[in-house]
Design a protein around this motif. Sequence first.
Motif, PDB file in Angstrom:
ATOM      1  N   VAL A  70       0.798  -0.983  -0.145  1.00 48.13           N
ATOM      2  CA  VAL A  70       0.409   0.197  -0.388  1.00 48.13           C
ATOM      3  C   VAL A  70       0.701   1.267   0.310  1.00 48.13           C
ATOM      4  O   VAL A  70       1.408   1.242   0.547  1.00 48.13           O
ATOM      5  N   LYS A  71      -0.012   2.221  -1.360  1.00 46.09           N
ATOM      6  CA  LYS A  71       1.405   3.464  -0.819  1.00 46.09           C
ATOM      7  C   LYS A  71       0.339   4.625  -0.669  1.00 46.09           C
ATOM      8  O   LYS A  71      -0.800   5.009  -1.681  1.00 46.09           O
ATOM      9  N   GLY A  72       1.260   5.300  -0.439  1.00 44.66           N
ATOM     10  CA  GLY A  72       0.232   6.849   0.417  1.00 44.66           C
ATOM     11  C   GLY A  72       1.295   7.784   0.135  1.00 44.66           C
ATOM     12  O   GLY A  72       2.453   8.118   0.380  1.00 44.66           O
ATOM     13  N   THR A  73       0.927   9.265  -0.041  1.00 42.87           N
ATOM     14  CA  THR A  73       1.466  10.724  -0.420  1.00 42.87           C
ATOM     15  C   THR A  73       0.621  11.987   0.883  1.00 42.87           C
ATOM     16  O   THR A  73      -0.962  11.420   0.114  1.00 42.87           O
ATOM     17  N   PHE A  74       1.237  11.865   1.165  1.00 39.99           N
ATOM     18  CA  PHE A  74       1.058  13.279   2.254  1.00 39.99           C
ATOM     19  C   PHE A  74       0.727  14.697   1.325  1.00 39.99           C
ATOM     20  O   PHE A  74       1.542  14.846   1.065  1.00 39.99           O
ATOM     21  N   THR A  75      -0.590  14.789   1.243  1.00 39.84           N
ATOM     22  CA  THR A  75      -0.589  16.151   0.510  1.00 39.84           C
ATOM     23  C   THR A  75       0.035  17.734   1.345  1.00 39.84           C
ATOM     24  O   THR A  75       0.028  18.473   0.754  1.00 39.84           O
ATOM     25  N   GLY A  76      -0.299  17.536   2.623  1.00 40.39           N
ATOM     26  CA  GLY A  76      -0.229  18.546   3.545  1.00 40.39           C
ATOM     27  C   GLY A  76       0.540  18.625   4.434  1.00 40.39           C
ATOM     28  O   GLY A  76       0.950  17.873   5.376  1.00 40.39           O
ATOM     29  N   VAL A  77       2.437  19.304   3.744  1.00 37.18           N
ATOM     30  CA  VAL A  77       3.440  19.500   4.506  1.00 37.18           C
ATOM     31  C   VAL A  77       3.427  20.403   5.155  1.00 37.18           C
ATOM     32  O   VAL A  77       4.003  21.388   3.196  1.00 37.18           O
ATOM     33  N   ASP A 110       0.094  16.924   7.513  1.00 42.85           N
ATOM     34  CA  ASP A 110      -1.554  17.302   8.029  1.00 42.85           C
ATOM     35  C   ASP A 110      -1.700  15.481   7.568  1.00 42.85           C
ATOM     36  O   ASP A 110      -1.816  14.964   6.814  1.00 42.85           O
ATOM     37  N   ALA A 111      -2.289  14.886   9.018  1.00 42.64           N
ATOM     38  CA  ALA A 111      -2.649  13.357   9.256  1.00 42.64           C
ATOM     39  C   ALA A 111      -3.651  13.544   8.303  1.00 42.64           C
ATOM     40  O   ALA A 111      -3.381  11.926   7.585  1.00 42.64           O
ATOM     41  N   ALA A 112      -4.298  14.351   8.212  1.00 41.83           N
ATOM     42  CA  ALA A 112      -5.819  13.812   7.133  1.00 41.83           C
ATOM     43  C   ALA A 112      -5.726  13.773   5.291  1.00 41.83           C
ATOM     44  O   ALA A 112      -6.490  13.563   5.014  1.00 41.83           O
ATOM     45  N   SER A 113      -4.272  13.998   5.189  1.00 41.43           N
ATOM     46  CA  SER A 113      -3.727  14.481   3.739  1.00 41.43           C
ATOM     47  C   SER A 113      -3.717  13.103   3.565  1.00 41.43           C
ATOM     48  O   SER A 113      -3.374  13.496   1.568  1.00 41.43           O
ATOM     49  N   LEU A 114      -3.379  11.803   3.871  1.00 49.79           N
ATOM     50  CA  LEU A 114      -2.557  10.611   3.709  1.00 49.79           C
ATOM     51  C   LEU A 114      -3.743  10.527   1.933  1.00 49.79           C
ATOM     52  O   LEU A 114      -5.251  10.708   2.648  1.00 49.79           O
ATOM     53  N   ASP A 115      -2.874   9.830   1.623  1.00 47.27           N
ATOM     54  CA  ASP A 115      -4.405   9.994  -0.389  1.00 47.27           C
ATOM     55  C   ASP A 115      -2.930   8.832  -1.151  1.00 47.27           C
ATOM     56  O   ASP A 115      -1.652   8.528  -1.011  1.00 47.27           O
TER      57      ASP A 115
END
Length: 171
Positions: free
Chosen positions: A32-39, A58-63
Amino acid sequence: MTATVETGLWQLDPTASAVAVRHKSVWGLVTVKGTFTGVSGRGEVAADGTAAGTLVIDAASLDTKNKKRDDHLRSADFLDAANHPEITFAVRGAERGAGDSVRVDGQLTVRGISRPQQVTAKLVSADTEGLTLETEFQVIREEFGITFNQMRMMGGPTTVTATLRFTRAAA
């Protein structure tokens, strides 16, 4: 590459930076791969060459490109973003190594739990206008209270990769 990092304040450029995670699940068969868009982040390099700063995610920005999975990863089973909206990496010190390597000593905080974290970064570029660091390191999620593991499908560490571009900040 041998580059001198200029002293002063540095601001993270979120448009040129990326923080991503990957973790093996389903008994190691699926990654599983994800990117945090809020940094965001800031740092300072002192005249003596020491560095300190903070990276805020931003923990909720994981996509992960899967809404149902993203909602679950943001839930109390994993990141608990509602109660712990930020993941932080506070740099306590950085030391240039041989060539382009930088040893970074810091404090990683996830879900309100802080642990010392040492990473080795690569100084990809540095000039008077900006500097770019790249790193990859592993995190043991259980050390941060992330113990959800339905049917023991998710073992092993989570790998974090980051490309961080800093530009001069106003004093």
